[in-house]
Design a protein around this motif. Structure first.
Motif, mmCIF file in Angstrom:
data_model
loop_
_atom_site.group_PDB
_atom_site.id
_atom_site.type_symbol
_atom_site.label_atom_id
_atom_site.label_comp_id
_atom_site.label_asym_id
_atom_site.label_seq_id
_atom_site.Cartn_x
_atom_site.Cartn_y
_atom_site.Cartn_z
ATOM 1 N N GLY A 78 3.491 8.723 8.377
ATOM 2 C CA GLY A 78 4.151 9.990 8.134
ATOM 3 C C GLY A 78 5.576 10.088 8.626
ATOM 4 O O GLY A 78 6.157 11.178 8.660
ATOM 5 N N THR A 79 6.166 8.958 9.007
ATOM 6 C CA THR A 79 7.510 8.971 9.575
ATOM 7 C C THR A 79 8.562 8.737 8.495
ATOM 8 O O THR A 79 8.271 8.540 7.321
ATOM 9 N N GLU A 80 9.812 8.740 8.941
ATOM 10 C CA GLU A 80 10.957 8.466 8.083
ATOM 11 C C GLU A 80 11.880 7.496 8.814
ATOM 12 O O GLU A 80 11.868 7.405 10.034
ATOM 13 N N GLY B 3 4.542 0.056 5.601
ATOM 14 C CA GLY B 3 5.474 1.156 5.374
ATOM 15 C C GLY B 3 6.315 0.964 4.135
ATOM 16 O O GLY B 3 6.862 1.925 3.573
ATOM 17 N N HIS B 4 6.443 -0.274 3.691
ATOM 18 C CA HIS B 4 7.332 -0.635 2.593
ATOM 19 C C HIS B 4 6.930 0.019 1.271
ATOM 20 O O HIS B 4 7.764 0.560 0.531
ATOM 21 N N GLY B 5 5.641 -0.029 0.949
ATOM 22 C CA GLY B 5 5.184 0.558 -0.306
ATOM 23 C C GLY B 5 5.337 2.065 -0.321
ATOM 24 O O GLY B 5 5.686 2.664 -1.356
ATOM 25 N N ILE C 267 14.346 6.780 3.861
ATOM 26 C CA ILE C 267 13.082 6.437 3.217
ATOM 27 C C ILE C 267 11.899 6.951 4.026
ATOM 28 O O ILE C 267 11.989 7.168 5.226
ATOM 29 N N ALA C 268 10.771 7.112 3.323
ATOM 30 C CA ALA C 268 9.500 7.375 3.999
ATOM 31 C C ALA C 268 9.045 6.092 4.680
ATOM 32 O O ALA C 268 9.382 4.988 4.254
ATOM 33 N N GLY D 95 0.825 -1.194 0.000
ATOM 34 C CA GLY D 95 0.000 0.000 0.000
ATOM 35 C C GLY D 95 0.858 1.242 0.000
ATOM 36 O O GLY D 95 2.081 1.182 0.183
ATOM 37 N N VAL D 96 0.228 2.385 -0.233
ATOM 38 C CA VAL D 96 0.936 3.669 -0.207
ATOM 39 C C VAL D 96 0.113 4.649 0.623
ATOM 40 O O VAL D 96 -1.085 4.813 0.407
ATOM 41 N N GLU D 97 0.780 5.287 1.558
ATOM 42 C CA GLU D 97 0.156 6.281 2.421
ATOM 43 C C GLU D 97 0.028 7.592 1.629
ATOM 44 O O GLU D 97 1.008 8.307 1.428
#
Length: 290
Positions: A227-229, A91-93, A222-223, A53-55
């Motif tokens: 909303g974190t990095e 978080g991966h995507g 990476i993102a 998925g993508v946030e």
């Protein structure tokens, strides 16, 4: 050429019977990065991120997410593509999407969620998600995942061929361990592994496949989820660097086929070239740096 003469040609020969039948510009000439993607920001190119998925509201994604779907497995084990929320279960995507947008900031991202909250998923979901992306007509699909299933070998091979003939470039991360996994090992796929040089634009070409390209994948900022990095290492994060470059090339030169795209990426790689003296002195059959 008369119609009766066309009928006498072997199968598949008709496009070459007259020069004006092929609507194609002249072949590629001198290629450098200015020609390949200079001035391009990826506008008009859609990249599918087949992943967890993508946030959509993550700052690194910059509002470039235009569609989200997920593959759901029903009680009979059949996969189905359904609309999804702009979320990432792991978080991966989002990490992959953020890298792509960082290199091609005007690209459109389509999220195809096939992995769950523990970054695992069924092979059938991967197949269905990739098939959907190809059918949708994206220009690039980033595959920072792979399948080790020998039972699905032929299925992925068919999908790779379908993508190739539909002008969909598959950019696939090699597995992080030295095992056979698909579709990264297929020749039509742009296969990518990691190098450790902290430069998002540094690209290497390996003339000894199956893994052909190297991009930054060690200690990459990476993102991440919510909303974190973070900072991470893996071939997963090398592949989207190449997907971003591919998007810029395709935005500047619409209609390129996957093999032309791969040739351009190889041409603009950072590999050192042999000197003229070294090239002249190389013996037949010897390995030289390219």
């Amino acid at each position: 050429m008369a119609d009766d003469e066309l009928e006498d040609l072997p199968a598949w020969a008709e496009p070459f019977a007259a020069a004006d039948r092929l609507a194609r510009r002249a072949g590629l000439r001198r290629i450098d990065r200015a020609w390949a993607w200079g001035g391009s920001r990826g506008k008009g190119v859609t990249v599918a991120v087949v992943d967890s998925g993508v946030e959509g509201d993550h700052p690194w994604v910059e509002g470039r997410l235009v569609e989200s779907v997920a593959v759901r497995i029903d009680k009979r084990g059949d996969p189905e593509v359904v609309p999804d929320e702009p979320i990432d279960l792991y978080g991966h995507g989002t990490a992959c999407a953020g890298i792509i947008v960082g290199l091609a900031p005007e690209v459109d991202i389509v999220s195809v969620r096939v992995l769950n909250e523990d970054l695992k998923g069924k092979g059938a979901a991967f197949v269905e998600g990739l098939s959907w992306a190809i059918e949708r007509g994206v220009q690039v699909a980033n595959l920072s995942l792979s399948s080790k299933s020998e039972a699905l070998y032929s299925t992925f091979h068919e999908l790779a061929d379908e993508a190739y003939f539909r002008n969909v470039a598959l950019v696939s991360a090699a597995n992080n361990v030295n095992v056979a996994s698909y579709p990264s090992l297929f020749s039509s796929v742009i296969s990518v592994a990691a190098h450790a040089e902290p430069d998002p634009w540094r690209l290497y070409y390996n003339p000894n496949p199956p893994v052909e390209f190297g991009a930054w994948g060690v200690d990459v900022p990476i993102a991440w989820k919510d909303g974190t990095e973070t900072v991470a290492t893996g071939n997963s994060f090398a592949a989207p660097h190449v997907a971003g470059m591919a998007a810029r090339v395709l935005a500047k030169h619409p209609g390129l086929t996957p093999f032309e795209l791969k040739a351009i990426l190889a041409a603009v790689s950072n590999n050192p070239r042999p000197t003229a003296r070294r090239a002249r002195g190389a013996k037949a059959g010897a390995t030289t740096t390219v």
